[in-house]
Design a protein around this motif. Structure first.
Motif, PDB file in Angstrom:
ATOM      1  N   MET A   8       0.842  -1.196   0.000  1.00 12.78           N
ATOM      2  CA  MET A   8       0.000   0.000   0.000  1.00 12.78           C
ATOM      3  C   MET A   8       0.880   1.249   0.000  1.00 12.78           C
ATOM      4  SD  MET A   8      -2.874   1.179   2.824  1.00 12.78           S
ATOM      5  CE  MET A   8      -3.697   2.762   2.673  1.00 12.78           C
ATOM      6  N   SER A   9       0.399   2.305  -0.597  1.00  6.98           N
ATOM      7  CA  SER A   9       1.070   3.601  -0.543  1.00  6.98           C
ATOM      8  C   SER A   9      -0.005   4.673  -0.455  1.00  6.98           C
ATOM      9  CB  SER A   9       1.954   3.824  -1.773  1.00  6.98           C
ATOM     10  OG  SER A   9       1.176   3.790  -2.947  1.00  6.98           O
ATOM     11  N   VAL A  10       0.394   5.908  -0.196  1.00  6.79           N
ATOM     12  CA  VAL A  10      -0.594   6.973  -0.061  1.00  6.79           C
ATOM     13  C   VAL A  10      -1.327   7.185  -1.378  1.00  6.79           C
ATOM     14  CG1 VAL A  10       0.641   8.175   1.773  1.00  6.79           C
ATOM     15  CG2 VAL A  10       1.106   8.760  -0.608  1.00  6.79           C
ATOM     16  N   THR A  11      -2.507   7.756  -1.312  1.00 11.79           N
ATOM     17  CA  THR A  11      -3.278   8.003  -2.521  1.00 11.79           C
ATOM     18  C   THR A  11      -2.506   8.932  -3.454  1.00 11.79           C
ATOM     19  OG1 THR A  11      -4.392   9.882  -1.519  1.00 11.79           O
ATOM     20  CG2 THR A  11      -5.457   7.740  -1.284  1.00 11.79           C
ATOM     21  N   HIS A  12      -2.712   8.727  -4.754  1.00  6.54           N
ATOM     22  CA  HIS A  12      -2.002   9.529  -5.748  1.00  6.54           C
ATOM     23  C   HIS A  12      -2.304  11.012  -5.569  1.00  6.54           C
ATOM     24  CE1 HIS A  12      -0.220  10.701  -9.561  1.00  6.54           C
ATOM     25  NE2 HIS A  12      -1.331  11.350  -9.835  1.00  6.54           N
ATOM     26  N   ARG A  13      -3.568  11.341  -5.291  1.00  4.18           N
ATOM     27  CA  ARG A  13      -3.941  12.749  -5.160  1.00  4.18           C
ATOM     28  C   ARG A  13      -3.203  13.404  -4.004  1.00  4.18           C
ATOM     29  NH1 ARG A  13      -5.947  16.733  -2.824  1.00  4.18           N
ATOM     30  NH2 ARG A  13      -5.919  15.573  -0.872  1.00  4.18           N
ATOM     31  N   GLY A  34       1.765  17.238  12.802  1.00  2.00           N
ATOM     32  CA  GLY A  34       0.839  17.672  11.769  1.00  2.00           C
ATOM     33  C   GLY A  34       0.820  16.811  10.533  1.00  2.00           C
ATOM     34  N   VAL A  35       0.836  15.494  10.694  1.00  6.67           N
ATOM     35  CA  VAL A  35       0.788  14.595   9.541  1.00  6.67           C
ATOM     36  C   VAL A  35      -0.599  13.975   9.375  1.00  6.67           C
ATOM     37  CG1 VAL A  35       1.709  12.465   8.541  1.00  6.67           C
ATOM     38  CG2 VAL A  35       3.261  14.118   9.588  1.00  6.67           C
ATOM     39  N   LEU A  36      -1.111  13.377  10.441  1.00 11.88           N
ATOM     40  CA  LEU A  36      -2.391  12.682  10.311  1.00 11.88           C
ATOM     41  C   LEU A  36      -3.565  13.638  10.073  1.00 11.88           C
ATOM     42  CD1 LEU A  36      -0.639  10.364  11.564  1.00 11.88           C
ATOM     43  CD2 LEU A  36      -2.737   9.558  12.629  1.00 11.88           C
ATOM     44  N   HIS A  37      -3.521  14.839  10.629  1.00 15.67           N
ATOM     45  CA  HIS A  37      -4.709  15.708  10.581  1.00 15.67           C
ATOM     46  C   HIS A  37      -5.019  16.225   9.186  1.00 15.67           C
ATOM     47  CE1 HIS A  37      -3.104  19.789   9.967  1.00 15.67           C
ATOM     48  NE2 HIS A  37      -2.046  19.391  10.660  1.00 15.67           N
ATOM     49  N   GLN A  38      -4.065  16.142   8.257  1.00 11.21           N
ATOM     50  CA  GLN A  38      -4.334  16.595   6.900  1.00 11.21           C
ATOM     51  C   GLN A  38      -4.248  15.453   5.881  1.00 11.21           C
ATOM     52  OE1 GLN A  38      -1.537  16.192   5.020  1.00 11.21           O
ATOM     53  NE2 GLN A  38      -0.206  15.868   6.778  1.00 11.21           N
ATOM     54  N   ALA A  39      -4.058  14.233   6.356  1.00 11.54           N
ATOM     55  CA  ALA A  39      -3.935  13.089   5.453  1.00 11.54           C
ATOM     56  C   ALA A  39      -5.302  12.653   4.939  1.00 11.54           C
ATOM     57  CB  ALA A  39      -3.251  11.930   6.172  1.00 11.54           C
ATOM     58  N   GLU A  40      -5.287  11.979   3.802  1.00 10.78           N
ATOM     59  CA  GLU A  40      -6.515  11.373   3.290  1.00 10.78           C
ATOM     60  C   GLU A  40      -6.992  10.318   4.287  1.00 10.78           C
ATOM     61  OE1 GLU A  40      -8.094  12.186   0.603  1.00 10.78           O
ATOM     62  OE2 GLU A  40      -6.681  13.282  -0.646  1.00 10.78           O
ATOM     63  N   LEU A  95       7.321  12.491   2.444  1.00 10.75           N
ATOM     64  CA  LEU A  95       6.713  11.926   1.242  1.00 10.75           C
ATOM     65  C   LEU A  95       7.192  12.640  -0.015  1.00 10.75           C
ATOM     66  CD1 LEU A  95       4.483  10.180  -0.172  1.00 10.75           C
ATOM     67  CD2 LEU A  95       2.887  12.041   0.373  1.00 10.75           C
ATOM     68  N   SER A  96       7.405  13.942   0.077  1.00  5.63           N
ATOM     69  CA  SER A  96       7.699  14.775  -1.083  1.00  5.63           C
ATOM     70  C   SER A  96       9.195  14.830  -1.391  1.00  5.63           C
ATOM     71  CB  SER A  96       7.172  16.192  -0.845  1.00  5.63           C
ATOM     72  OG  SER A  96       7.713  17.102  -1.769  1.00  5.63           O
ATOM     73  N   ALA A  97       9.535  14.515  -2.631  1.00  5.12           N
ATOM     74  CA  ALA A  97      10.934  14.630  -3.057  1.00  5.12           C
ATOM     75  C   ALA A  97      11.378  16.085  -3.040  1.00  5.12           C
ATOM     76  CB  ALA A  97      11.098  14.042  -4.464  1.00  5.12           C
ATOM     77  N   ALA A  98      10.471  17.013  -3.383  1.00  2.00           N
ATOM     78  CA  ALA A  98      10.812  18.440  -3.379  1.00  2.00           C
ATOM     79  C   ALA A  98      11.104  18.922  -1.965  1.00  2.00           C
ATOM     80  CB  ALA A  98       9.685  19.256  -3.997  1.00  2.00           C
ATOM     81  N   ALA A  99      10.356  18.420  -0.985  1.00  2.00           N
ATOM     82  CA  ALA A  99      10.620  18.785   0.409  1.00  2.00           C
ATOM     83  C   ALA A  99      11.992  18.290   0.838  1.00  2.00           C
ATOM     84  CB  ALA A  99       9.533  18.208   1.317  1.00  2.00           C
ATOM     85  N   VAL A 100      12.327  17.066   0.473  1.00  2.00           N
ATOM     86  CA  VAL A 100      13.626  16.499   0.844  1.00  2.00           C
ATOM     87  C   VAL A 100      14.759  17.299   0.210  1.00  2.00           C
ATOM     88  CG1 VAL A 100      15.102  14.452   0.638  1.00  2.00           C
ATOM     89  CG2 VAL A 100      12.695  14.200   1.281  1.00  2.00           C
ATOM     90  N   ARG A 101      14.567  17.743  -1.032  1.00  2.00           N
ATOM     91  CA  ARG A 101      15.599  18.572  -1.674  1.00  2.00           C
ATOM     92  C   ARG A 101      15.795  19.875  -0.908  1.00  2.00           C
ATOM     93  NH1 ARG A 101      13.183  16.632  -6.482  1.00  2.00           N
ATOM     94  NH2 ARG A 101      11.907  18.521  -6.680  1.00  2.00           N
ATOM     95  N   GLN A 102      14.684  20.491  -0.490  1.00  2.00           N
ATOM     96  CA  GLN A 102      14.809  21.720   0.303  1.00  2.00           C
ATOM     97  C   GLN A 102      15.524  21.445   1.618  1.00  2.00           C
ATOM     98  OE1 GLN A 102      12.109  24.723   1.160  1.00  2.00           O
ATOM     99  NE2 GLN A 102      11.042  24.735  -0.816  1.00  2.00           N
TER     100      GLN A 102
END
Length: 245
Positions: free
Chosen positions: A1-6, A125-131, A79-86
């Protein structure tokens, strides 16, 4: 399983457009007001302070770098590659490890646990905004990472934050500038009911060792110039057997 695409696409888009530098996004407040406060809540419950600490949902790494100055081994994952780059770009001395991780991918989380062993975990602040479909998998990931000896602190917007955020979103002048991109990318904070958060923790097989409420500081300000704060719940979780031994 992985997070939803959206969900993954929303966060990737957000971080690709987010300005670099500390304090540029809504929740990236000074560590002394955020992870410093949360570390003080976690430390009395730690069974082993020498375990590595995983900053789960590290974003641009502001809080991770603060934690790495105070704990022996810290890893930031997002989760975000862009976040990791920052995050990597902000670590000028290359002293902190940052990796991309889909925390709803059970196999990937298991591999990380096999590498690190039991770990302490920081979740802000991870679960409160997750699908909704992803939330239990994220709670399960925390359980896998802490194993038998680790502890985790979860700091999530309280149910009461939802109406406050809705009010900000509906302001005639629009939401505050740093909150606007969150909504524009389809990220909906404050979605988890207080009871549901506890339900996810219980279903993951974790015990609540300590809990409380405190304001979560943002980087925005109200019309009167005061810092915008949102109600949040914090939980220190782990396995009660051997608690504080």
């Amino acid at each position: 399983m992985s997070v939803t695409h959206r969900y993954k696409a929303a966060w990737e888009g957000f971080w690709q457009e987010a300005p670099e530098g500390r304090g540029t996004v809504f929740w990236d407040s000074e560590p002394a007001l955020t992870s410093g406060v949360h570390l003080a809540l976690l430390e009395p419950e730690l069974a082993d302070r020498g375990l590595p600490l995983v900053d789960l949902g590290c974003g641009n790494g502001t809080q991770t770098r603060y934690l790495a100055d105070r704990l022996p081994r810290v890893l930031g994952v997002d989760l975000s590659a862009a976040a990791v780059r920052q995050a990597r770009g902000g670590d000028e001395l290359g002293e902190v490890r940052f990796e991309q991780l889909d925390a709803a991918d059970g196999a990937a989380v298991a591999r990380l646990h096999a590498e690190l062993g039991d770990a302490n975990v920081y979740v802000r602040g991870v679960l409160h905004q997750a699908e909704e479909a992803d939330r239990q998998a994220l709670a399960d990931a925390v359980a896998v990472l802490v194993g038998e000896r680790g502890r985790a602190i979860l700091v999530e917007l309280a149910e009461a934050a939802g109406p406050l955020l809705l009010e900000l979103a509906k302001d005639p002048g629009g939401p505050p500038p740093k909150l606007r991109p969150v909504f524009e990318h389809g990220i909906a904070p404050g979605r988890v009911a207080d009871a549901a958060l506890l339900g996810h923790i219980a279903a993951a097989g974790l015990d609540v060792l300590a809990s409380g409420e405190l304001p979560l500081t943002t980087t925005e300000y109200t019309a009167d110039g005061s810092r915008l704060e949102l109600p949040s719940k914090w939980l220190v979780v782990g396995h009660a057997v051997g608690h504080n031994e």
